[in-house]
Design a protein around this motif. Structure first.
Motif, PDB file in Angstrom:
ATOM      1  N   GLN A   2      -4.210 -13.316   6.905  1.00 39.68           N
ATOM      2  CA  GLN A   2      -4.659 -14.118   8.035  1.00 39.68           C
ATOM      3  C   GLN A   2      -4.639 -13.204   9.247  1.00 39.68           C
ATOM      4  O   GLN A   2      -3.616 -12.586   9.531  1.00 39.68           O
ATOM      5  N   ASP A   3      -5.752 -13.124   9.947  1.00 39.40           N
ATOM      6  CA  ASP A   3      -5.863 -12.211  11.103  1.00 39.40           C
ATOM      7  C   ASP A   3      -5.371 -10.805  10.749  1.00 39.40           C
ATOM      8  O   ASP A   3      -4.696 -10.156  11.540  1.00 39.40           O
ATOM      9  N   GLY A   4      -5.692 -10.375   9.549  1.00 40.39           N
ATOM     10  CA  GLY A   4      -5.308  -9.014   9.175  1.00 40.39           C
ATOM     11  C   GLY A   4      -3.844  -8.860   8.792  1.00 40.39           C
ATOM     12  O   GLY A   4      -3.389  -7.764   8.478  1.00 40.39           O
ATOM     13  N   ASN A   5      -3.074  -9.941   8.826  1.00 37.21           N
ATOM     14  CA  ASN A   5      -1.674  -9.838   8.412  1.00 37.21           C
ATOM     15  C   ASN A   5      -1.485 -10.461   7.044  1.00 37.21           C
ATOM     16  O   ASN A   5      -2.020 -11.533   6.768  1.00 37.21           O
ATOM     17  N   LEU A   6      -0.692  -9.804   6.234  1.00 41.70           N
ATOM     18  CA  LEU A   6      -0.381 -10.339   4.916  1.00 41.70           C
ATOM     19  C   LEU A   6       0.542 -11.543   5.110  1.00 41.70           C
ATOM     20  O   LEU A   6       1.608 -11.416   5.700  1.00 41.70           O
ATOM     21  N   THR A   7       0.127 -12.718   4.651  1.00 40.24           N
ATOM     22  CA  THR A   7       0.972 -13.899   4.870  1.00 40.24           C
ATOM     23  C   THR A   7       1.646 -14.389   3.598  1.00 40.24           C
ATOM     24  O   THR A   7       2.763 -14.884   3.642  1.00 40.24           O
ATOM     25  N   SER A   8       0.965 -14.262   2.451  1.00 45.09           N
ATOM     26  CA  SER A   8       1.616 -14.705   1.224  1.00 45.09           C
ATOM     27  C   SER A   8       0.935 -14.078   0.023  1.00 45.09           C
ATOM     28  O   SER A   8      -0.180 -13.561   0.119  1.00 45.09           O
ATOM     29  N   ALA A   9       1.626 -14.124  -1.102  1.00 45.98           N
ATOM     30  CA  ALA A   9       1.085 -13.543  -2.328  1.00 45.98           C
ATOM     31  C   ALA A   9       2.004 -13.899  -3.480  1.00 45.98           C
ATOM     32  O   ALA A   9       3.150 -14.291  -3.269  1.00 45.98           O
ATOM     33  N   SER A  10       1.499 -13.726  -4.694  1.00 49.74           N
ATOM     34  CA  SER A  10       2.377 -13.900  -5.844  1.00 49.74           C
ATOM     35  C   SER A  10       3.301 -12.681  -5.913  1.00 49.74           C
ATOM     36  O   SER A  10       2.970 -11.619  -5.375  1.00 49.74           O
ATOM     37  N   LEU A  11       4.424 -12.861  -6.587  1.00 58.26           N
ATOM     38  CA  LEU A  11       5.376 -11.754  -6.702  1.00 58.26           C
ATOM     39  C   LEU A  11       4.710 -10.555  -7.388  1.00 58.26           C
ATOM     40  O   LEU A  11       4.887  -9.412  -6.972  1.00 58.26           O
ATOM     41  N   ASP A  12       3.914 -10.835  -8.415  1.00 59.95           N
ATOM     42  CA  ASP A  12       3.218  -9.747  -9.125  1.00 59.95           C
ATOM     43  C   ASP A  12       2.315  -8.958  -8.199  1.00 59.95           C
ATOM     44  O   ASP A  12       2.279  -7.727  -8.237  1.00 59.95           O
ATOM     45  N   ALA A  13       1.560  -9.691  -7.370  1.00 56.64           N
ATOM     46  CA  ALA A  13       0.634  -9.013  -6.460  1.00 56.64           C
ATOM     47  C   ALA A  13       1.406  -8.151  -5.458  1.00 56.64           C
ATOM     48  O   ALA A  13       0.976  -7.053  -5.107  1.00 56.64           O
ATOM     49  N   LEU A  14       2.563  -8.661  -5.007  1.00 60.80           N
ATOM     50  CA  LEU A  14       3.367  -7.894  -4.045  1.00 60.80           C
ATOM     51  C   LEU A  14       3.920  -6.628  -4.694  1.00 60.80           C
ATOM     52  O   LEU A  14       3.989  -5.578  -4.067  1.00 60.80           O
ATOM     53  N   ILE A  15       4.330  -6.748  -5.956  1.00 51.44           N
ATOM     54  CA  ILE A  15       4.848  -5.564  -6.656  1.00 51.44           C
ATOM     55  C   ILE A  15       3.722  -4.546  -6.806  1.00 51.44           C
ATOM     56  O   ILE A  15       3.892  -3.357  -6.547  1.00 51.44           O
ATOM     57  N   GLN A  16       2.534  -5.035  -7.187  1.00 52.93           N
ATOM     58  CA  GLN A  16       1.389  -4.146  -7.350  1.00 52.93           C
ATOM     59  C   GLN A  16       1.083  -3.422  -6.028  1.00 52.93           C
ATOM     60  O   GLN A  16       0.751  -2.248  -6.002  1.00 52.93           O
ATOM     61  N   HIS A  17       1.241  -4.145  -4.922  1.00 54.51           N
ATOM     62  CA  HIS A  17       0.928  -3.608  -3.599  1.00 54.51           C
ATOM     63  C   HIS A  17       1.917  -2.507  -3.198  1.00 54.51           C
ATOM     64  O   HIS A  17       1.660  -1.725  -2.291  1.00 54.51           O
ATOM     65  N   LEU A  18       3.081  -2.486  -3.861  1.00 61.07           N
ATOM     66  CA  LEU A  18       4.109  -1.488  -3.551  1.00 61.07           C
ATOM     67  C   LEU A  18       3.825  -0.164  -4.263  1.00 61.07           C
ATOM     68  O   LEU A  18       4.329   0.882  -3.883  1.00 61.07           O
ATOM     69  N   ILE A  19       3.001  -0.243  -5.311  1.00 70.51           N
ATOM     70  CA  ILE A  19       2.867   0.907  -6.205  1.00 70.51           C
ATOM     71  C   ILE A  19       1.793   1.871  -5.732  1.00 70.51           C
ATOM     72  O   ILE A  19       0.640   1.498  -5.553  1.00 70.51           O
TER      73      ILE A  19
END
Length: 468
Positions: free
Chosen positions: A37-54
């Motif tokens: 939202q407005d370029g800020n990450l507001t929510s996601a599934s845990l899997d997606a967040l883990i993927q985003h860390l890699i």
């Protein structure tokens, strides 16, 4: 100290003005399971967040994201499990199981995964007290090392730095534990007024400025041991989507945080003890005035935790009931300090002063101006309310990332403050006294207080009788 590397490659991300929640300059909507939202990450599934860390050959997560996710992920998944999943996905994505490795590709990926592991070990060293964590770490590096000799060296540096950090931290912890156990035996011993051989604070340190500096030493020393994750682990509830168990149910890993709260209580009681101890009214008034000056110096230094402990000690009823003593005190300075720490308006005055100190810290030229030691139990309360006030997960099961950005902002600011090196010279004698001087229990304080100025009313008379 000169050539030492900075622990955090850039502390700028922790400071409120440098903390950028803009993790992606994307429009509204969804990207790989991440909701923006407005370029800020507001929510996601845990899997997606883990993927985003890699990291991949051409992607590396933002520093602010890494800190926020590593801090908050432990509410949903234990660190060793998270690291295991990260390593597993890397092996899959970079095909690290192939009999023949794609060396050119891994040379692009290698430095990035090493960077991620380095940041994790630097910011959350306590996570690596666990064998399994070190196991995953080594396994990952063993897989990429055949592609570049330098990776071995990097791994050794990383492990050495980690060992050193953990050794320093546990050494500090042991010291604190030793002191605490030595002290707790002394507490109870003092039910009645001890013989006059008891040294008092003024014989150890009669200069308010010096005492304020030594208190600041103790505060910064104790703060340095608190891991950022302790703030989150203090409030771990059962995760509704994980029916099996709550993370960390075996042990709340918050021992440094608890030790720090105990120190605050000890300082309150020490102040009250020192005031109630002297037999003569004039001496008691002198001790009160001394502590008012110490508190004022703490305020000027930016040491709000000691300041609040001193004020709390003076406001304990065994001390505040000593009307004749207080009549001899110049109280104007005390009221100014009390006004600063007045709880009205959710501690409005204190928060304003804290913002001022935080601002001074950002523009500081010397360590002396960098000191910000927040009133700790209020900081914990703020984080508690932030945690209670919003759900960790949204109704669709997504992780409420917006909440964790706010959490990371508060904890991140605290980390910046706790890394300040104390600019004052240490006086072991005074510090030893602060940690080991015997203090009254609450009953002991009342007894001493009634002996100094006899009970005023029936309630006090009854209390005195029951104590004797």
């Amino acid at each position: 100290q000169e050539g030492m590397p900075q622990t955090l490659s850039s502390t700028s991300m922790f400071t409120p003005c440098g903390f950028s929640p803009h993790l992606h300059s994307s429009k509204e909507g969804e990207q790989g399971g991440l909701i923006f939202q407005d370029g800020n990450l507001t929510s996601a599934s845990l899997d997606a967040l883990i993927q985003h860390l890699i990291p991949t050959t051409d992607y590396y997560p933002e520093k602010a994201y890494i800190f926020t996710f590593l801090l908050s992920s432990r509410l949903f998944i234990e660190p060793h499990e998270l690291l295991s999943r990260v390593c597993h996905k890397c092996i899959e994505q970079q095909r690290l199981d192939d009999p023949v490795l794609d060396k050119a590709r891994i040379r692009k990926f290698g430095p990035k995964i090493l960077q991620l592991l380095t940041e994790w070990t630097e910011t959350f060293p306590y996570d690596f007290q666990e064998e399994r964590m070190i196991g995953h770490l080594k396994d990952m590096i063993h897989r990429i090392a055949p592609c570049d000799e330098a990776y071995w060296k990097k791994m050794n540096q990383l492990l050495q730095a980690l060992n050193q950090k953990l050794a320093t931290l546990s050494h500090g912890q042991e010291g604190i534990v030793k002191i605490s156990s030595a002290v707790s035996d002394k507490l109870v011993a003092f039910k009645t007024k001890p013989p006059s051989i008891q040294r008092e604070i003024l014989s150890v340190c009669s200069d308010p400025y010096t005492l304020a500096q030594q208190l600041t030493h103790v505060e910064l020393e104790r703060l340095s041991h608190i891991g950022p994750e302790e703030f989150v682990q203090a409030f771990v509830h059962k995760d509704p989507l994980d029916g099996t168990k709550s993370c960390f149910s075996e042990q709340k890993k918050t021992s440094n945080l608890e030790a720090y709260v105990k120190w605050f209580n000890r300082l309150c009681y020490l102040v009250a003890t020192e005031i109630c101890m002297p037999a003569k009214k004039k001496q008691r008034a002198q001790v009160i005035e001394f502590f008012i000056d110490v508190a004022r110096e703490c305020f000027n230094i930016g040491n709000f935790n000691s300041l609040m402990a001193i004020i709390s000690g003076m406001n304990m009823s065994p001390v505040s009931r000593l009307k004749k003593t207080w009549s001899k005190v110049k109280t104007a300075k005390f009221f100014i300090l009390e006004h600063q720490m007045d709880p009205t308006g959710n501690f409005y005055n204190y928060r304003t002063a804290l913002r001022g100190a935080a601002h001074r810290s950002l523009t500081a030229h010397s360590n002396r101006e960098k000191i910000v030691i927040p009133f700790f139990s209020l900081l914990i309360k703020d984080i508690y309310f932030l945690n209670e006030g919003c759900a960790n997960r949204l109704p669709n099961g997504h992780v409420n990332f917006e909440k964790f950005l706010e959490l990371a902002k508060q904890v991140g600011e605290f980390i910046t403050w706790k890394q300040v090196e104390c600019p004052f010279e240490q006086d072991p004698n005074i510090i030893h006294y602060l940690h080991t001087a015997p203090i009254f229990t609450e009953d002991g304080l009342y007894l001493a207080s009634y002996e100094s100025e006899s009970p005023e009313n029936q309630t006090e008379k009854d209390r005195w009788k029951s104590l004797r």
